[in-house]
Write a protein that holds these residues in place. Sequence first.
Motif, mmCIF file in Angstrom:
data_model
loop_
_atom_site.group_PDB
_atom_site.id
_atom_site.type_symbol
_atom_site.label_atom_id
_atom_site.label_comp_id
_atom_site.label_asym_id
_atom_site.label_seq_id
_atom_site.Cartn_x
_atom_site.Cartn_y
_atom_site.Cartn_z
ATOM 1 N N LYS A 1 0.866 -0.999 -0.181
ATOM 2 C CA LYS A 1 -0.355 -0.026 0.258
ATOM 3 C C LYS A 1 0.952 1.197 -0.352
ATOM 4 O O LYS A 1 1.930 1.256 -0.044
ATOM 5 N N PRO A 2 0.512 2.480 -0.662
ATOM 6 C CA PRO A 2 1.174 3.731 -1.019
ATOM 7 C C PRO A 2 0.784 4.058 0.414
ATOM 8 O O PRO A 2 0.168 4.381 1.256
ATOM 9 N N VAL A 3 2.157 4.945 0.992
ATOM 10 C CA VAL A 3 2.215 6.093 2.076
ATOM 11 C C VAL A 3 2.814 6.570 2.088
ATOM 12 O O VAL A 3 3.775 7.115 1.514
ATOM 13 N N ILE A 4 2.766 7.403 3.125
ATOM 14 C CA ILE A 4 3.142 8.925 3.678
ATOM 15 C C ILE A 4 4.093 8.585 4.876
ATOM 16 O O ILE A 4 3.508 8.132 5.733
ATOM 17 N N VAL A 5 5.637 8.876 4.953
ATOM 18 C CA VAL A 5 6.210 8.679 5.821
ATOM 19 C C VAL A 5 6.821 10.038 6.309
ATOM 20 O O VAL A 5 7.717 10.586 5.854
ATOM 21 N N LYS A 6 6.172 9.708 7.864
ATOM 22 C CA LYS A 6 7.238 11.768 8.885
ATOM 23 C C LYS A 6 7.767 11.332 9.448
ATOM 24 O O LYS A 6 7.193 10.544 10.662
ATOM 25 N N VAL A 7 8.713 11.479 10.038
ATOM 26 C CA VAL A 7 10.217 11.024 10.603
ATOM 27 C C VAL A 7 10.334 12.565 10.887
ATOM 28 O O VAL A 7 11.039 13.762 10.124
ATOM 29 N N ARG A 8 10.320 12.883 12.447
ATOM 30 C CA ARG A 8 10.832 13.950 13.006
ATOM 31 C C ARG A 8 11.533 13.409 14.357
ATOM 32 O O ARG A 8 11.789 12.445 15.159
ATOM 33 N N GLY A 9 13.214 13.647 13.793
ATOM 34 C CA GLY A 9 14.601 12.679 14.971
ATOM 35 C C GLY A 9 14.828 14.675 15.571
ATOM 36 O O GLY A 9 14.820 15.341 15.549
ATOM 37 N N SER A 10 14.845 13.947 17.015
ATOM 38 C CA SER A 10 16.076 15.682 17.764
ATOM 39 C C SER A 10 16.857 14.488 18.426
ATOM 40 O O SER A 10 17.197 13.340 19.019
ATOM 41 N N TRP A 11 18.357 15.312 18.438
ATOM 42 C CA TRP A 11 18.657 14.940 19.947
ATOM 43 C C TRP A 11 20.215 16.137 20.684
ATOM 44 O O TRP A 11 19.309 16.969 20.145
ATOM 45 N N GLN A 12 20.270 15.200 21.411
ATOM 46 C CA GLN A 12 21.174 16.216 22.212
ATOM 47 C C GLN A 12 22.637 15.423 22.943
ATOM 48 O O GLN A 12 22.652 14.724 23.065
ATOM 49 N N SER B 1 25.679 11.238 21.540
ATOM 50 C CA SER B 1 24.156 11.729 22.005
ATOM 51 C C SER B 1 22.672 10.724 22.568
ATOM 52 O O SER B 1 22.557 9.670 22.378
ATOM 53 N N GLN B 2 21.527 12.069 23.435
ATOM 54 C CA GLN B 2 20.784 11.354 23.447
ATOM 55 C C GLN B 2 19.883 11.816 22.708
ATOM 56 O O GLN B 2 19.272 12.812 22.206
ATOM 57 N N ASN B 3 18.590 10.834 21.616
ATOM 58 C CA ASN B 3 17.560 11.626 21.219
ATOM 59 C C ASN B 3 16.489 10.823 21.075
ATOM 60 O O ASN B 3 16.319 10.053 22.366
ATOM 61 N N ARG B 4 15.708 11.377 20.129
ATOM 62 C CA ARG B 4 14.568 11.265 19.717
ATOM 63 C C ARG B 4 13.972 10.670 18.271
ATOM 64 O O ARG B 4 14.662 11.543 18.204
ATOM 65 N N LEU B 5 13.161 10.018 18.365
ATOM 66 C CA LEU B 5 12.855 9.969 17.306
ATOM 67 C C LEU B 5 11.350 9.133 17.327
ATOM 68 O O LEU B 5 10.679 8.745 17.803
ATOM 69 N N HIS B 6 10.128 10.533 16.142
ATOM 70 C CA HIS B 6 8.859 9.961 16.086
ATOM 71 C C HIS B 6 9.024 9.935 14.251
ATOM 72 O O HIS B 6 9.281 10.359 13.793
ATOM 73 N N ILE B 7 7.829 8.556 14.175
ATOM 74 C CA ILE B 7 7.680 8.019 13.303
ATOM 75 C C ILE B 7 6.022 8.313 13.076
ATOM 76 O O ILE B 7 5.347 7.878 13.885
ATOM 77 N N GLU B 8 5.801 8.991 11.993
ATOM 78 C CA GLU B 8 4.170 8.545 11.316
ATOM 79 C C GLU B 8 3.892 8.101 10.054
ATOM 80 O O GLU B 8 4.647 8.410 9.209
ATOM 81 N N VAL B 9 3.066 6.899 9.720
ATOM 82 C CA VAL B 9 2.913 5.842 8.926
ATOM 83 C C VAL B 9 1.698 6.576 8.764
ATOM 84 O O VAL B 9 0.647 6.116 8.994
ATOM 85 N N GLU B 10 1.231 7.055 7.923
ATOM 86 C CA GLU B 10 -0.565 7.294 7.078
ATOM 87 C C GLU B 10 -0.305 6.593 5.085
ATOM 88 O O GLU B 10 0.119 7.141 5.023
ATOM 89 N N GLU B 11 -1.622 6.277 5.337
ATOM 90 C CA GLU B 11 -1.717 5.803 3.657
ATOM 91 C C GLU B 11 -1.693 7.237 2.781
ATOM 92 O O GLU B 11 -2.494 8.573 3.284
ATOM 93 N N ASP B 12 -0.990 6.545 1.398
ATOM 94 C CA ASP B 12 -1.588 7.760 0.679
ATOM 95 C C ASP B 12 -2.275 7.597 -0.535
ATOM 96 O O ASP B 12 -2.914 6.773 -0.799
#
Length: 145
Positions: free
Chosen positions: A5-16, A131-142
């Motif tokens: 299935k086609p999807v849209i992948v949104k990735v937000r990463g942050s680190w210190q 580093s200390q990291n955070r990763l937030h991933i959202e996958v939505e149907e396209d």
Amino acid sequence: MSEKKPVIVKVRGSWQDAQGQKDSIRTVAKGHHYFHRGKHYVIYEDETVQEGSKVSTVLKIGGGMMTLLRKGILEQEQRFEKGREHTSIYRTPYGNIDLSVRTEALTVDYGEVTGRIDVRYGLWVNGAFQSQNRLHIEVEEDRGA
């Protein structure tokens, strides 16, 4: 194996980093999702890993774990599993780097095709804290594909 299935992948990463410097990155990419043997697979091309190059990225999600696989100019396999440390080799055109990931938190909320993944982890490079990291991933149907 389920239908792709086609999807849209949104990735937000942050680190210190170890010196307290903070940074973040956001990316949006089109890709595909399928379900096979109890695991979700999300496949997309990531242009933020190496400037000017696309890197094929696969997220394998299931069983209380997420594995990030990259192939192309860079090769990497990172496993995220709450309370566990996983080591891998990050292969670059300039040489290999030893990575260790200690996953402090992993939350997966996944439906049939869409879902969210949140990861909080520490990263060590060649044995030294990076580093200390955070990763937030959202996958939505396209639905427009």
